[in-house]
Design an enzyme around this catalytic site. Structure first.
Site, short mmCIF file in Angstrom:
data_model
loop_
_atom_site.label_atom_id
_atom_site.label_comp_id
_atom_site.label_asym_id
_atom_site.label_seq_id
_atom_site.Cartn_x
_atom_site.Cartn_y
_atom_site.Cartn_z
N ARG A 232 0.74 -1.09 -0.08
CA ARG A 232 0.08 -0.07 0.11
C ARG A 232 0.89 1.26 0.06
O ARG A 232 2.02 1.22 0.52
CB ARG A 232 -1.04 -0.26 1.33
CG ARG A 232 -1.84 -1.01 1.44
CD ARG A 232 -2.82 -0.91 2.57
NE ARG A 232 -3.72 -2.04 2.73
CZ ARG A 232 -3.65 -3.10 3.34
NH1 ARG A 232 -2.39 -3.26 4.22
NH2 ARG A 232 -4.40 -4.12 3.41
N LYS B 255 -3.48 -0.60 7.49
CA LYS B 255 -4.89 -0.84 8.15
C LYS B 255 -4.98 -1.92 9.00
O LYS B 255 -6.04 -1.74 9.98
CB LYS B 255 -5.65 -1.49 6.71
CG LYS B 255 -5.87 -0.59 5.61
CD LYS B 255 -6.92 -1.08 4.72
CE LYS B 255 -7.28 0.07 3.58
NZ LYS B 255 -8.50 -0.59 2.86
N HIS C 218 -2.19 1.84 -6.26
CA HIS C 218 -2.95 0.59 -6.11
C HIS C 218 -2.96 -0.34 -7.52
O HIS C 218 -3.40 -1.44 -7.31
CB HIS C 218 -4.21 0.94 -5.62
CG HIS C 218 -4.66 0.44 -4.21
ND1 HIS C 218 -4.02 0.69 -3.19
CD2 HIS C 218 -5.66 -0.55 -3.87
CE1 HIS C 218 -4.57 -0.15 -2.25
NE2 HIS C 218 -5.42 -0.55 -2.56
N ARG D 24 -0.71 -2.93 -6.82
CA ARG D 24 -1.36 -3.93 -5.93
C ARG D 24 -2.00 -4.88 -6.51
O ARG D 24 -2.14 -6.15 -6.24
CB ARG D 24 -1.97 -3.12 -4.68
CG ARG D 24 -2.33 -4.17 -3.60
CD ARG D 24 -2.65 -3.27 -2.43
NE ARG D 24 -3.28 -3.82 -1.42
CZ ARG D 24 -2.74 -4.29 -0.44
NH1 ARG D 24 -1.35 -4.56 -0.62
NH2 ARG D 24 -3.28 -5.15 0.65
N HIS E 128 -4.04 -8.60 4.38
CA HIS E 128 -5.27 -8.37 4.47
C HIS E 128 -5.67 -9.07 5.78
O HIS E 128 -4.95 -10.05 6.17
CB HIS E 128 -6.05 -9.41 3.32
CG HIS E 128 -6.14 -8.50 2.09
ND1 HIS E 128 -6.20 -9.11 0.81
CD2 HIS E 128 -6.06 -7.17 1.68
CE1 HIS E 128 -6.15 -7.94 -0.04
NE2 HIS E 128 -6.09 -6.90 0.49
N TYR F 197 -10.26 -9.60 -5.34
CA TYR F 197 -9.22 -9.34 -6.40
C TYR F 197 -9.65 -10.42 -7.59
O TYR F 197 -8.93 -10.41 -8.65
CB TYR F 197 -7.75 -9.56 -6.04
CG TYR F 197 -7.25 -8.44 -5.18
CD1 TYR F 197 -6.75 -6.95 -5.78
CD2 TYR F 197 -7.30 -8.34 -3.65
CE1 TYR F 197 -6.40 -6.03 -4.93
CE2 TYR F 197 -6.91 -7.27 -2.99
CZ TYR F 197 -6.41 -6.13 -3.56
OH TYR F 197 -6.20 -5.24 -2.92
#
Length: 410
Positions: free
Chosen positions: A259, A284, A353, A356, A379, A388
């Site tokens: 990220r 995150k 992104h 990513r 995640h 994804y």
């Protein structure tokens, strides 16, 4: 000029010099700061108590002087440098600029208290990331300003479903569906907290209606392997300090799918050269993971640290390529410029992104289990990784089953 003002100008010069500003820029900042201090001295105003309104008055005065001297209005960019110089001067004089708005009156004090308590709750009990808390706090301030402006502190306890509908109609005009859903979620969070703390008697969260977002309805932008190779090849040819920095960042994006915040917060201590590993702090989840320091990434980082990174005290790896040499906080503009230089124009967004997304698709096509992909991407749940899957459309077509009865009979 008074001795105090002279000392302040000297401190400003020292600060700018330490931040490696060009001597001509330092001289210009001194000039603008001195003119502002002279203006204050003529009006017997103290630089330590200057307020934003007085800054506006100063620039009105400066524009008038410009008109008298040159017979025309200044350009739209004329006041940019003076503004920057004065802001830096006031930070030195007052410790912080702009100043924190003064809390006046019982309603303002209550609003301020609610915001402080709500922010503490989001940090300590919910454990949310700083960026998420910032978004929630912006929405909370917006709603409380709107509601208190209509009915004061008493209006909060009388909050009704009709009030919620009025606010959402006003707040979400012109927003896309995904933005509407975000605002609704942020608003529910605040209402839930207000109900839990007894500030509103009824739980109104079920009445905040946002649009239904279907799983996989929005396919994000991504890059194919050829496009990634092209942007890396073009950027590698730029051997300037900025080029070395951008190439190292792009290698991190392409190799690990990090990220933006994870790269910006990467520190010198996070690289273990002997063990050939890299410590990643996931923005995150606030968790850390360790990645192998692959050769292309290690070489790109080493080139940047040796020949491209300015000599600064900060421990962040990636810093701005021009003064002031502070750590980078945003990669969107850099990525967009490097993609454009390589002649790559993916549909949709063109920020960090896209790398990513590309890394996730590459791992999916290599039959890597979703749990491992989630660990690589940082995640917290497999549901985040599932999003994804919609990018690997060619792979889904390859395993698609024939529809019964669709065969053409001869």
């Amino acid at each position: 000029m008074s001795d105090a003002h002279g000392e302040l100008i000297a401190k400003l010069s020292k600060l700018l010099t330490e931040q490696n500003y060009n001597p001509a820029v330092v001289a210009n900042h001194r000039l603008y700061a001195r003119a502002f201090l002279d203006y204050l001295a003529e009006r017997d105003l103290s630089v330590r108590t200057v307020a934003p309104l007085q800054i506006e008055q100063y620039f009105s005065h400066a524009i008038q002087r410009f008109r008298v001297r040159y017979g025309r209005d200044p350009s739209s960019r004329w006041h940019k440098l003076p503004h920057t110089a004065i802001r830096k001067l006031l930070r030195l004089a007052q410790g912080k600029w702009p100043p924190v708005p003064e809390v006046i009156g019982p309603d303002a004090a209550l609003r301020h208290a609610i915001c402080q308590e709500y922010e503490t709750w989001l940090h300590e009990e919910c454990g949310l990331a700083d960026a998420t808390i910032d978004a929630l706090m912006r929405e909370a301030r917006h709603f409380l300003d709107w509601q208190f402006g209509r009915g004061g502190a008493d209006g909060l306890r009388a909050l009704s479903v009709r009030d919620i509908d009025l606010y959402m109609d006003m707040r979400t005009a012109g927003l896309r569906r995904i933005s509407l859903a975000r605002v609704a979620a942020w608003h529910r969070s605040l209402l839930r907290y207000l109900h839990r703390t007894g500030r509103i008697p009824t739980d109104l969260t079920p009445h905040v209606i946002g649009p239904m977002l279907y799983a996989y309805e929005d396919v994000p932008s991504t890059l194919d392997s050829g496009q990634i190779a092209a942007v890396l090849e073009v950027t590698a040819k730029d051997r300037s300090p900025r080029g070395l920095r951008d190439y190292a960042i792009l290698q991190l994006l392409a190799t690990y799918g990090l990220r933006e915040g994870e790269i910006c917060k990467l520190r010198l201590d996070d690289i273990n050269w002997r063990a050939e590993s890299l410590c990643i702090r996931h923005t995150k989840t606030n968790a850390c993971s360790y990645m192998p320091l692959l050769t292309p990434v290690g070489e790109a980082l080493l080139d940047y640290l040796r020949f491209g990174r300015p000599q600064v005290e900060g421990r962040e790896i990636f810093v701005r390529s021009c003064a002031p040499y502070t750590f980078m906080q945003n990669l969107y503009g850099m990525v967009r410029q490097r993609l454009s230089a390589a002649g790559i124009n993916p549909p949709g967004k063109r920020g960090p992104h896209v790398f990513r997304h590309a890394r996730a698709v590459e791992l999916l096509r290599a039959s890597v289990p979703q749990k491992i992909i989630g660990d690589v991407l940082g995640h917290r749940s497999t549901a985040s990784t599932n999003s994804y899957l919609k990018l690997a459309t060619e792979d889904l077509r390859a395993v698609a089953l024939d529809v019964p009865g669709s065969e053409v009979l001869s």
